[in-house]
Design a protein around this motif. Sequence first.
Motif, PDB file in Angstrom:
ATOM      1  N   SER A   1     -12.264  35.083  20.561  1.00  0.00           N
ATOM      2  CA  SER A   1     -13.025  34.884  19.320  1.00  0.00           C
ATOM      3  C   SER A   1     -12.410  35.657  18.167  1.00  0.00           C
ATOM      4  CB  SER A   1     -14.482  35.316  19.515  1.00  0.00           C
ATOM      5  OG  SER A   1     -15.108  34.515  20.479  1.00  0.00           O
ATOM      6  N   ASP A   2     -12.021  36.894  18.436  1.00  0.00           N
ATOM      7  CA  ASP A   2     -11.394  37.711  17.396  1.00  0.00           C
ATOM      8  C   ASP A   2     -10.090  37.076  16.914  1.00  0.00           C
ATOM      9  OD1 ASP A   2     -13.459  39.507  17.671  1.00  0.00           O
ATOM     10  OD2 ASP A   2     -12.313  40.938  18.897  1.00  0.00           O
ATOM     11  N   ARG A   3      -9.308  36.552  17.840  1.00  0.00           N
ATOM     12  CA  ARG A   3      -8.042  35.933  17.471  1.00  0.00           C
ATOM     13  C   ARG A   3      -8.258  34.669  16.643  1.00  0.00           C
ATOM     14  NH1 ARG A   3      -4.832  35.490  22.974  1.00  0.00           N
ATOM     15  NH2 ARG A   3      -3.340  34.406  21.637  1.00  0.00           N
ATOM     16  N   VAL A   4      -9.261  33.861  17.003  1.00  0.00           N
ATOM     17  CA  VAL A   4      -9.560  32.639  16.245  1.00  0.00           C
ATOM     18  C   VAL A   4     -10.003  33.001  14.830  1.00  0.00           C
ATOM     19  CG1 VAL A   4     -11.175  30.697  16.082  1.00  0.00           C
ATOM     20  CG2 VAL A   4     -10.053  31.198  18.261  1.00  0.00           C
ATOM     21  N   GLU A   5     -10.878  33.995  14.690  1.00  0.00           N
ATOM     22  CA  GLU A   5     -11.325  34.417  13.359  1.00  0.00           C
ATOM     23  C   GLU A   5     -10.150  34.889  12.517  1.00  0.00           C
ATOM     24  OE1 GLU A   5     -14.489  37.308  13.483  1.00  0.00           O
ATOM     25  OE2 GLU A   5     -15.686  36.066  14.841  1.00  0.00           O
ATOM     26  N   ASP A   6      -9.261  35.651  13.128  1.00  0.00           N
ATOM     27  CA  ASP A   6      -8.086  36.140  12.402  1.00  0.00           C
ATOM     28  C   ASP A   6      -7.231  34.972  11.908  1.00  0.00           C
ATOM     29  OD1 ASP A   6      -6.283  38.167  11.455  1.00  0.00           O
ATOM     30  OD2 ASP A   6      -4.979  37.691  13.173  1.00  0.00           O
ATOM     31  N   LEU A   7      -7.032  33.973  12.755  1.00  0.00           N
ATOM     32  CA  LEU A   7      -6.246  32.791  12.349  1.00  0.00           C
ATOM     33  C   LEU A   7      -6.944  32.000  11.251  1.00  0.00           C
ATOM     34  CD1 LEU A   7      -4.858  31.519  15.759  1.00  0.00           C
ATOM     35  CD2 LEU A   7      -3.576  32.481  13.858  1.00  0.00           C
ATOM     36  N   GLU A   8      -8.267  31.889  11.321  1.00  0.00           N
ATOM     37  CA  GLU A   8      -8.997  31.163  10.276  1.00  0.00           C
ATOM     38  C   GLU A   8      -8.819  31.839   8.928  1.00  0.00           C
ATOM     39  OE1 GLU A   8     -12.955  31.090  11.871  1.00  0.00           O
ATOM     40  OE2 GLU A   8     -12.618  29.194  12.929  1.00  0.00           O
ATOM     41  N   HIS A   9      -8.842  33.180   8.903  1.00  0.00           N
ATOM     42  CA  HIS A   9      -8.651  33.906   7.639  1.00  0.00           C
ATOM     43  C   HIS A   9      -7.225  33.725   7.125  1.00  0.00           C
ATOM     44  CE1 HIS A   9     -12.560  35.761   7.579  1.00  0.00           C
ATOM     45  NE2 HIS A   9     -12.384  36.296   8.783  1.00  0.00           N
ATOM     46  N   ARG A  10      -6.290  33.620   8.012  1.00  0.00           N
ATOM     47  CA  ARG A  10      -4.897  33.460   7.611  1.00  0.00           C
ATOM     48  C   ARG A  10      -4.571  32.038   7.160  1.00  0.00           C
ATOM     49  NH1 ARG A  10      -0.932  36.058  12.003  1.00  0.00           N
ATOM     50  NH2 ARG A  10      -1.866  38.081  12.277  1.00  0.00           N
ATOM     51  N   MET A  11      -5.348  31.055   7.573  1.00  0.00           N
ATOM     52  CA  MET A  11      -5.052  29.643   7.266  1.00  0.00           C
ATOM     53  C   MET A  11      -4.955  29.404   5.765  1.00  0.00           C
ATOM     54  SD  MET A  11      -5.276  27.308  10.088  1.00  0.00           S
ATOM     55  CE  MET A  11      -5.976  25.900   9.342  1.00  0.00           C
TER      56      MET A  11
END
Length: 169
Positions: A123-133
């Motif tokens: 979940s943490d990794r997905v959130e990080d990727l969403e912010h980077r998108m």
Amino acid sequence: MRNKELWFTVRLLSNKLREDHSISDGGVVCVSIPAQTSTLQLKYQVYRKLNLVHIVDEEKIVFKLRDPTGALVPLSNQLESNDSSCPFVLEVVDIHQHIEAVDWQVPALNRSENLTSQIGSLSDRVEDLEHRMDDLAEDYADKLVEELQFLSSQTADLKKMMVAESKTE
């Protein structure tokens, strides 16, 4: 080719070999080998010189070779010749003599705790990727604009060269 002469001071630390009176502790021995000797042949020559040939397969011993400064060095055919005034120190020890081997065990975690931990990490990794998108889209758009400008300038230069070449013909 000349023979290499390797001098060793033998330190017999093996508990299994201390009772064997044919092996001397603290003595200086010389092993003379041809320059093209393999590492395996060198080890066999050391076994022969120390009268250990009879136990090569029966018992497990380890050679720890130290240079004159005390640093561990591999017993190999790459060793340079030395003399008896500055010998290597060859320690003959039993396997696991100075440490006790223990079985490695993975700590038993509760399966649900393990899965919860993995889900949280994902979940943490997905959130990080969403912010980077958002940043990636902007960076990618900027990169595309740069590439298009570069290609346009290259195309314009090629057109100028073609026009100039057609006028000279």
